[in-house]
Motif scaffolding. Structure first.
Motif, PDB file in Angstrom:
ATOM      1  N   LYS A   2      17.346  -3.847  -5.581  1.00  0.00           N
ATOM      2  CA  LYS A   2      16.472  -4.037  -4.426  1.00  0.00           C
ATOM      3  C   LYS A   2      15.019  -4.100  -4.885  1.00  0.00           C
ATOM      4  CE  LYS A   2      19.947  -3.383  -1.544  1.00  0.00           C
ATOM      5  NZ  LYS A   2      20.520  -4.493  -0.752  1.00  0.00           N
ATOM      6  N   LEU A   3      14.208  -4.884  -4.177  1.00  0.00           N
ATOM      7  CA  LEU A   3      12.777  -4.921  -4.449  1.00  0.00           C
ATOM      8  C   LEU A   3      12.135  -3.640  -3.943  1.00  0.00           C
ATOM      9  CD1 LEU A   3      12.038  -8.604  -3.379  1.00  0.00           C
ATOM     10  CD2 LEU A   3      12.173  -7.717  -5.712  1.00  0.00           C
ATOM     11  N   THR A  44      -7.859 -19.559   0.736  1.00  0.00           N
ATOM     12  CA  THR A  44      -8.495 -19.785   2.030  1.00  0.00           C
ATOM     13  C   THR A  44      -9.251 -18.556   2.509  1.00  0.00           C
ATOM     14  OG1 THR A  44      -6.409 -19.159   3.073  1.00  0.00           O
ATOM     15  CG2 THR A  44      -6.809 -21.504   2.767  1.00  0.00           C
ATOM     16  N   VAL A  45      -8.922 -17.384   1.937  1.00  0.00           N
ATOM     17  CA  VAL A  45      -9.641 -16.148   2.233  1.00  0.00           C
ATOM     18  C   VAL A  45     -10.013 -15.510   0.902  1.00  0.00           C
ATOM     19  CG1 VAL A  45      -8.503 -15.767   4.444  1.00  0.00           C
ATOM     20  CG2 VAL A  45      -7.477 -14.810   2.379  1.00  0.00           C
ATOM     21  N   GLY A  46     -10.929 -14.558   0.935  1.00  0.00           N
ATOM     22  CA  GLY A  46     -11.349 -13.886  -0.283  1.00  0.00           C
ATOM     23  C   GLY A  46     -10.247 -13.047  -0.890  1.00  0.00           C
ATOM     24  N   PRO A  47     -10.439 -12.618  -2.137  1.00  0.00           N
ATOM     25  CA  PRO A  47      -9.356 -11.918  -2.830  1.00  0.00           C
ATOM     26  C   PRO A  47      -8.943 -10.599  -2.191  1.00  0.00           C
ATOM     27  CG  PRO A  47     -11.387 -11.920  -4.131  1.00  0.00           C
ATOM     28  CD  PRO A  47     -11.592 -12.871  -3.011  1.00  0.00           C
ATOM     29  N   LYS A  48      -9.885  -9.875  -1.589  1.00  0.00           N
ATOM     30  CA  LYS A  48      -9.505  -8.623  -0.928  1.00  0.00           C
ATOM     31  C   LYS A  48      -8.601  -8.903   0.271  1.00  0.00           C
ATOM     32  CE  LYS A  48     -13.554  -5.889  -2.306  1.00  0.00           C
ATOM     33  NZ  LYS A  48     -14.737  -5.127  -1.820  1.00  0.00           N
ATOM     34  N   ALA A  49      -8.985  -9.905   1.064  1.00  0.00           N
ATOM     35  CA  ALA A  49      -8.150 -10.273   2.207  1.00  0.00           C
ATOM     36  C   ALA A  49      -6.815 -10.840   1.742  1.00  0.00           C
ATOM     37  CB  ALA A  49      -8.881 -11.274   3.093  1.00  0.00           C
ATOM     38  N   MET A  50      -6.833 -11.607   0.650  1.00  0.00           N
ATOM     39  CA  MET A  50      -5.588 -12.189   0.152  1.00  0.00           C
ATOM     40  C   MET A  50      -4.643 -11.115  -0.347  1.00  0.00           C
ATOM     41  SD  MET A  50      -4.238 -15.131   0.086  1.00  0.00           S
ATOM     42  CE  MET A  50      -2.503 -15.409  -0.274  1.00  0.00           C
ATOM     43  N   LYS A  51      -5.184 -10.078  -0.966  1.00  0.00           N
ATOM     44  CA  LYS A  51      -4.332  -8.960  -1.392  1.00  0.00           C
ATOM     45  C   LYS A  51      -3.639  -8.335  -0.183  1.00  0.00           C
ATOM     46  CE  LYS A  51      -5.481  -5.953  -4.492  1.00  0.00           C
ATOM     47  NZ  LYS A  51      -6.242  -4.924  -5.241  1.00  0.00           N
ATOM     48  N   ALA A  52      -4.381  -8.197   0.911  1.00  0.00           N
ATOM     49  CA  ALA A  52      -3.791  -7.625   2.125  1.00  0.00           C
ATOM     50  C   ALA A  52      -2.682  -8.511   2.680  1.00  0.00           C
ATOM     51  CB  ALA A  52      -4.873  -7.405   3.179  1.00  0.00           C
ATOM     52  N   VAL A  53      -2.863  -9.844   2.614  1.00  0.00           N
ATOM     53  CA  VAL A  53      -1.824 -10.767   3.071  1.00  0.00           C
ATOM     54  C   VAL A  53      -0.581 -10.636   2.200  1.00  0.00           C
ATOM     55  CG1 VAL A  53      -1.217 -13.193   3.399  1.00  0.00           C
ATOM     56  CG2 VAL A  53      -3.485 -12.388   4.063  1.00  0.00           C
ATOM     57  N   VAL A  57       3.120  -9.541   3.541  1.00  0.00           N
ATOM     58  CA  VAL A  57       4.307 -10.381   3.379  1.00  0.00           C
ATOM     59  C   VAL A  57       5.401  -9.613   2.643  1.00  0.00           C
ATOM     60  CG1 VAL A  57       5.202 -12.427   2.194  1.00  0.00           C
ATOM     61  CG2 VAL A  57       3.085 -12.572   3.526  1.00  0.00           C
ATOM     62  N   PHE A  58       5.018  -8.894   1.595  1.00  0.00           N
ATOM     63  CA  PHE A  58       6.019  -8.135   0.833  1.00  0.00           C
ATOM     64  C   PHE A  58       6.636  -7.028   1.678  1.00  0.00           C
ATOM     65  CE2 PHE A  58       6.940  -4.442  -1.932  1.00  0.00           C
ATOM     66  CZ  PHE A  58       8.022  -4.981  -2.626  1.00  0.00           C
ATOM     67  N   GLU A  59       5.793  -6.209   2.297  1.00  0.00           N
ATOM     68  CA  GLU A  59       6.300  -5.059   3.046  1.00  0.00           C
ATOM     69  C   GLU A  59       7.092  -5.477   4.274  1.00  0.00           C
ATOM     70  OE1 GLU A  59       2.758  -2.873   3.822  1.00  0.00           O
ATOM     71  OE2 GLU A  59       2.409  -2.389   1.693  1.00  0.00           O
ATOM     72  N   HIS A  61       8.661  -8.546   4.858  1.00  0.00           N
ATOM     73  CA  HIS A  61       9.768  -9.489   4.718  1.00  0.00           C
ATOM     74  C   HIS A  61      10.610  -9.340   3.443  1.00  0.00           C
ATOM     75  CE1 HIS A  61       8.004 -11.532   8.115  1.00  0.00           C
ATOM     76  NE2 HIS A  61       6.883 -11.765   7.450  1.00  0.00           N
ATOM     77  N   MET A  62      10.136  -8.530   2.475  1.00  0.00           N
ATOM     78  CA  MET A  62      10.808  -8.546   1.176  1.00  0.00           C
ATOM     79  C   MET A  62      11.171  -7.168   0.636  1.00  0.00           C
ATOM     80  SD  MET A  62       8.478 -11.570  -0.585  1.00  0.00           S
ATOM     81  CE  MET A  62       9.584 -11.838  -1.963  1.00  0.00           C
ATOM     82  N   GLN A  63      10.372  -6.178   0.902  1.00  0.00           N
ATOM     83  CA  GLN A  63      10.627  -4.857   0.334  1.00  0.00           C
ATOM     84  C   GLN A  63      11.991  -4.330   0.781  1.00  0.00           C
ATOM     85  OE1 GLN A  63       7.749  -1.795   1.405  1.00  0.00           O
ATOM     86  NE2 GLN A  63       7.804  -1.032  -0.701  1.00  0.00           N
ATOM     87  N   GLY A  64      12.776  -3.858  -0.183  1.00  0.00           N
ATOM     88  CA  GLY A  64      14.125  -3.359   0.100  1.00  0.00           C
ATOM     89  C   GLY A  64      15.193  -4.431   0.076  1.00  0.00           C
ATOM     90  N   GLU A  65      14.783  -5.697  -0.094  1.00  0.00           N
ATOM     91  CA  GLU A  65      15.734  -6.812  -0.122  1.00  0.00           C
ATOM     92  C   GLU A  65      16.201  -7.069  -1.556  1.00  0.00           C
ATOM     93  OE1 GLU A  65      18.265  -8.820   1.091  1.00  0.00           O
ATOM     94  OE2 GLU A  65      16.877  -8.773   2.807  1.00  0.00           O
TER      95      GLU A  65
END
Length: 413
Positions: A2-3, A44-53, A57-59, A61-65
């Motif tokens: 699992k991720l 399209t957004v700065g790196p701090k905002a991109m890290k949050a995106v 997405v991980f938490e 749609h993907m975490q635990g999968e």
């Protein structure tokens, strides 16, 4: 399997910064301790905002999968928020996470990613490079000086490259397409003439643009370049009206190429159905990842179209591009940055090999790279600028346009 965990690296390549102002890498770890690396090509957004995106997405749609369930996770992300349509920021975040999943799956099975994509179709991958100034050369002058660029082309051919890309066509601005200045056309013709003279028939000319022109402006520029027989004319109009590429294609005899700014097979599908483009340039860190690129390659086969993976990012996206390229029958070539670029290669401890114009298929498990986390942390990006930034000022038809390439000095850091 699992991720479980996510870590994000935002890395600034040393000056002059070929490949962008920063690169965003993802590291995923499974509950049984296998790690995988990916890269997001989205700005399209700065790196701090991109890290949050990326984290969202991980938490969400993907975490635990199970990392094997790439199709399921893709559909969750593509459909998130009742969208089911291309979104460059969200799909860019997923792309880096998806690439890391493939790295994990290859390591879990002890096989390179290309072996999981249908096996080795190509024993080596033809590569091309942008033309860059030598250390110590005046970079601002280089981008508008055909003699300097022709010398760079001759050097690239001596290294083994059989295709070189250059963009003397003037600035790309936030205002959308514009008519090229006559001086832009004259400079572009001069570049093609002198580079063709420098390389003869030893290398293809790849004329790069970045969506600068209106449809008639792209046609005027393209027709002026036809005598030099470039292999492609890259993204001559903005990517927000895909049907207009077919109109450009009807009026010029140079193949059109595009795709750096497109995401998912849906956007590329419109291009293919319209008949405007036969050379597709997906950036795997924005497209939706490796599986989406494999699907796109199969769709392109039906339209007799070729794939030329795009790279203006770091070495993890480069690695993903190579695994795709090794596995597909309709490969044209893949972009690299000179012979990988010193910092590119250092960041993966020289684990990808380039030889006499070709990239060699990685043989190690997963992506086959050895990512240097210590070097990544030592070059953390601390600025607020975007990976690439467009000019706000309009074109200058009176005094001429000067264009400083992908990392202009005047852009904020």
């Amino acid at each position: 399997m699992k991720l479980k965990d996510l870590e994000i690296f935002v890395v600034a390549p040393p000056a002059p910064g070929w490949g962008g102002r920063y690169w965003i890498f993802t590291k995923l770890t499974t509950d049984d301790g296998i790690t995988g690396y990916g890269e997001c090509y989205a700005s399209t957004v700065g790196p701090k905002a991109m890290k949050a995106v990326i984290e969202d997405v991980f938490e969400r749609h993907m975490q635990g999968e199970n990392p094997e369930n790439i199709e399921l996770m893709y559909r969750r992300v593509y459909s998130s928020g009742f969208t089911q349509r291309p979104d460059p920021t969200v799909m860019g975040a997923f792309s880096g996470l998806e690439i890391a999943c493939w790295d994990i799956l290859g390591k879990a099975r002890g096989r390179p990613v290309w072996a999981l994509l249908g096996g080795r179709m190509n024993d080596r991958v033809r590569s091309y490079t942008y033309l860059y100034p030598e250390p110590g050369e005046d970079a601002a002058e280089f981008w508008v000086n055909a003699d300097m660029t022709a010398e760079a082309a001759a050097r690239a051919v001596k290294q083994g490259f059989t295709a070189v890309k250059f963009d003397p066509a003037g600035p790309y601005t936030i205002r959308g397409g514009h008519e090229p200045a006559m001086s832009d056309i004259s400079r572009s013709v001069d570049f093609c003439r002198k580079i063709r003279a420098a390389v003869g028939d030893k290398a293809d000319l790849l004329f790069g643009t970045h969506g600068q022109f209106t449809t008639p402006g792209a046609i005027r520029m393209g027709q002026a370049l036809e005598p030099f027989n470039p292999l492609w004319y890259e993204e001559p109009i903005p990517p927000d009206n895909l049907l207009e590429f077919a109109e450009v294609a009807r009026h010029i005899r140079i193949p059109l190429a595009t795709g750096e700014r497109l995401t998912t097979k849906a956007e590329f599908g419109t291009l293919l159905r319209a008949g405007g483009v036969k050379i597709l340039q997906p950036a795997l860190g924005r497209l939706g990842g490796i599986l989406e690129a494999k699907k796109l390659s199969a769709i392109a086969e039906i339209f007799n179209a070729e794939i030329a993976p795009h790279l203006y990012a770091g070495p993890v996206e480069w690695a993903a591009n190579i695994h795709l390229a090794v596995s597909i029958p309709n490969l044209l070539m893949a972009e690299t940055i000179q012979t990988g670029g010193a910092f590119h290669l250092a960041l993966i401890k020289h684990s990808l090999k380039w030889e006499d114009g070709y990239i060699l298929p990685p043989e190690g498990p997963g992506l086959g790279i050895d990512f240097d986390e210590d070097l990544a942390r030592a070059h953390a990006y601390e600025g607020s600028g975007l990976h690439l930034q467009m000019q706000e000022a309009p074109c200058d038809y009176r005094h001429g346009n000067r264009f400083e390439g992908g990392a202009p000095a005047y852009n904020p850091q």
